[in-house]
Design a protein around this motif. Structure first.
Motif, mmCIF file in Angstrom:
data_model
loop_
_atom_site.group_PDB
_atom_site.id
_atom_site.type_symbol
_atom_site.label_atom_id
_atom_site.label_comp_id
_atom_site.label_asym_id
_atom_site.label_seq_id
_atom_site.Cartn_x
_atom_site.Cartn_y
_atom_site.Cartn_z
ATOM 1 N N LEU A 210 28.615 137.695 -3.759
ATOM 2 C CA LEU A 210 27.707 138.193 -2.725
ATOM 3 C C LEU A 210 28.387 138.422 -1.373
ATOM 4 N N ILE A 211 29.624 137.935 -1.220
ATOM 5 C CA ILE A 211 30.308 138.027 0.063
ATOM 6 C C ILE A 211 31.529 138.943 -0.065
ATOM 7 N N PRO A 212 31.533 140.071 0.625
ATOM 8 C CA PRO A 212 32.692 140.973 0.577
ATOM 9 C C PRO A 212 33.953 140.314 1.152
ATOM 10 N N ARG A 213 35.085 140.741 0.693
ATOM 11 C CA ARG A 213 36.357 140.161 1.114
ATOM 12 C C ARG A 213 36.565 140.265 2.627
ATOM 13 N N ASN A 214 36.154 141.388 3.207
ATOM 14 C CA ASN A 214 36.361 141.551 4.650
ATOM 15 C C ASN A 214 35.584 140.521 5.457
ATOM 16 N N MET A 232 38.619 126.008 1.366
ATOM 17 C CA MET A 232 37.811 126.591 0.296
ATOM 18 C C MET A 232 37.927 128.113 0.294
ATOM 19 N N LEU A 233 37.838 128.709 1.476
ATOM 20 C CA LEU A 233 37.906 130.165 1.572
ATOM 21 C C LEU A 233 39.291 130.687 1.187
ATOM 22 N N GLU A 234 40.332 129.997 1.640
ATOM 23 C CA GLU A 234 41.692 130.420 1.306
ATOM 24 C C GLU A 234 41.952 130.295 -0.189
ATOM 25 N N GLU A 235 41.440 129.232 -0.794
ATOM 26 C CA GLU A 235 41.596 129.049 -2.236
ATOM 27 C C GLU A 235 40.842 130.136 -2.997
ATOM 28 N N TYR A 236 39.665 130.483 -2.527
ATOM 29 C CA TYR A 236 38.899 131.543 -3.189
ATOM 30 C C TYR A 236 39.653 132.868 -3.129
ATOM 31 N N LEU A 237 40.254 133.180 -1.975
ATOM 32 C CA LEU A 237 41.001 134.427 -1.844
ATOM 33 C C LEU A 237 42.219 134.439 -2.765
ATOM 34 N N ARG A 238 42.888 133.297 -2.881
ATOM 35 C CA ARG A 238 44.051 133.219 -3.785
ATOM 36 C C ARG A 238 43.621 133.441 -5.230
ATOM 37 N N GLN A 239 42.515 132.789 -5.627
ATOM 38 C CA GLN A 239 42.056 132.899 -7.007
ATOM 39 C C GLN A 239 41.622 134.327 -7.339
ATOM 40 N N THR A 240 40.883 134.937 -6.436
ATOM 41 C CA THR A 240 40.403 136.293 -6.723
ATOM 42 C C THR A 240 41.545 137.301 -6.700
ATOM 43 N N LYS A 241 42.565 137.042 -5.904
ATOM 44 C CA LYS A 241 43.732 137.933 -5.890
ATOM 45 C C LYS A 241 44.475 137.872 -7.208
ATOM 46 N N LYS A 242 44.576 136.646 -7.789
ATOM 47 C CA LYS A 242 45.239 136.476 -9.072
ATOM 48 C C LYS A 242 44.479 137.205 -10.182
ATOM 49 N N GLU A 243 43.145 137.208 -10.056
ATOM 50 C CA GLU A 243 42.311 137.795 -11.111
ATOM 51 C C GLU A 243 42.291 139.315 -11.065
ATOM 52 N N GLN A 244 42.725 139.904 -9.938
ATOM 53 C CA GLN A 244 42.712 141.360 -9.836
ATOM 54 C C GLN A 244 43.802 141.959 -10.711
ATOM 55 N N PRO A 245 43.500 142.998 -11.499
ATOM 56 C CA PRO A 245 44.501 143.602 -12.359
ATOM 57 C C PRO A 245 45.587 144.291 -11.540
ATOM 58 N N GLY A 246 46.788 144.239 -12.013
ATOM 59 C CA GLY A 246 47.910 144.895 -11.339
ATOM 60 C C GLY A 246 47.876 146.400 -11.547
ATOM 61 N N PRO A 247 48.728 147.137 -10.846
ATOM 62 C CA PRO A 247 48.767 148.609 -10.979
ATOM 63 C C PRO A 247 49.230 149.019 -12.356
ATOM 64 N N GLU A 248 48.664 150.060 -12.880
ATOM 65 C CA GLU A 248 49.056 150.572 -14.188
ATOM 66 C C GLU A 248 50.347 151.364 -14.081
ATOM 67 N N HIS A 249 51.168 151.266 -15.124
ATOM 68 C CA HIS A 249 52.438 152.011 -15.142
ATOM 69 C C HIS A 249 52.346 153.125 -16.133
#
Length: 249
Positions: A210-214, A232-249
């Motif tokens: 419910l909360i946008p990254r910005n 808590m917020l920094e940990e959430y940002l780290r976790q969600t960054k890990k879950e984001q798929p990397g660029p396709e090659h």
């Protein structure tokens, strides 16, 4: 006609027909009179007064009020309010309470009056829970609170009062922050930036997406937030960054 919901939702004509058919005895005092009427309707006195008092049409049938021993609607309303505020699922069942909310939800005047009643009623229910820690009472309280928001009974001032304490065990018990967000009484971004909302409450909003990254980054720019919230917020940002798929090659 008998029953709590029947009396609560009765039309003016039904009310008049009902009470003139009951052959009410004027030779007894008011308390006994109401107890006898309630018994005929298969209700207890508290159910009788609350069902009648929360029926917004009863105000228009003054002859019925007089017949029942009330000199005005306000006299009935005062007794109704006292019973509603102080009964903790004893004489009024949870179903009775939910029926009241369902009946009044489309009447602006009744909803406005309910704001004042709820402050005292919820205080009494919560005090009882603190004293007894009764699991059945807790479950009924949760169901009542969900109905208050779902039926639009709670208005913004009540929601603000519920959000203002910095550490509310009852708010956490109900997951009330999420319930208020779902009710759309207060924007989720507004709630997220409040210091009175605990990090764990904010984490639940984050986990729902419910909360946008910005907004999270903006919150982290505030140097006055607690260490617990920042972590808590920094940990959430780290976790969600890990879950984001990397660029396709």
């Amino acid at each position: 006609m008998a029953g709590f919901k029947d009396l609560l939702g009765a039309s003016e004509e039904q009310l008049v027909n009902l009470f003139y058919k009951l052959q009410i005895d004027d030779r007894v005092d008011l308390k006994k009179k109401h107890a006898r009427i309630a018994k005929k309707l298969k209700l207890n006195p508290t159910q009788f007064i609350c069902a009648l008092g929360f029926n917004r049409r009863v105000r228009e049938v003054t002859e019925i009020l007089s017949l029942l021993g009330f000199y005005s609607f306000e006299a009935l309303a005062n007794q109704r309010n006292e019973f509603f505020i102080n009964d903790i699922y004893k004489q009024l069942s949870l179903d009775n309470v939910l029926s009241i909310y369902s009946e009044i939800k489309n009447d602006a005047d009744s909803v406005q009056i309910m704001q004042y009643l709820l402050v005292s009623r919820l205080h009494n229910v919560e005090s009882r829970i603190e004293q007894t820690v009764n699991s059945l009472t807790i479950e009924k309280y949760k169901a009542e609170m969900r109905a208050i928001y779902a039926d639009g009974i709670a208005l913004i001032d009540l929601a603000e009062d519920r959000l203002s304490p910095a550490n509310s065990g009852f708010r956490a018990l109900l997951n009330e922050v999420s319930v208020i967000v779902d009710s759309k009484l207060i924007p989720v971004g507004d709630i997220f930036f409040r210091d009175s909302i605990l990090p764990e409450e904010k984490r639940k909003l984050l986990m729902r997406g419910l909360i946008p990254r910005n907004l999270i980054l903006n919150r982290l720019e505030d140097q006055t937030i607690s260490r617990q919230e920042r972590l808590m917020l920094e940990e959430y940002l780290r976790q969600t960054k890990k879950e984001q798929p990397g660029p396709e090659h």
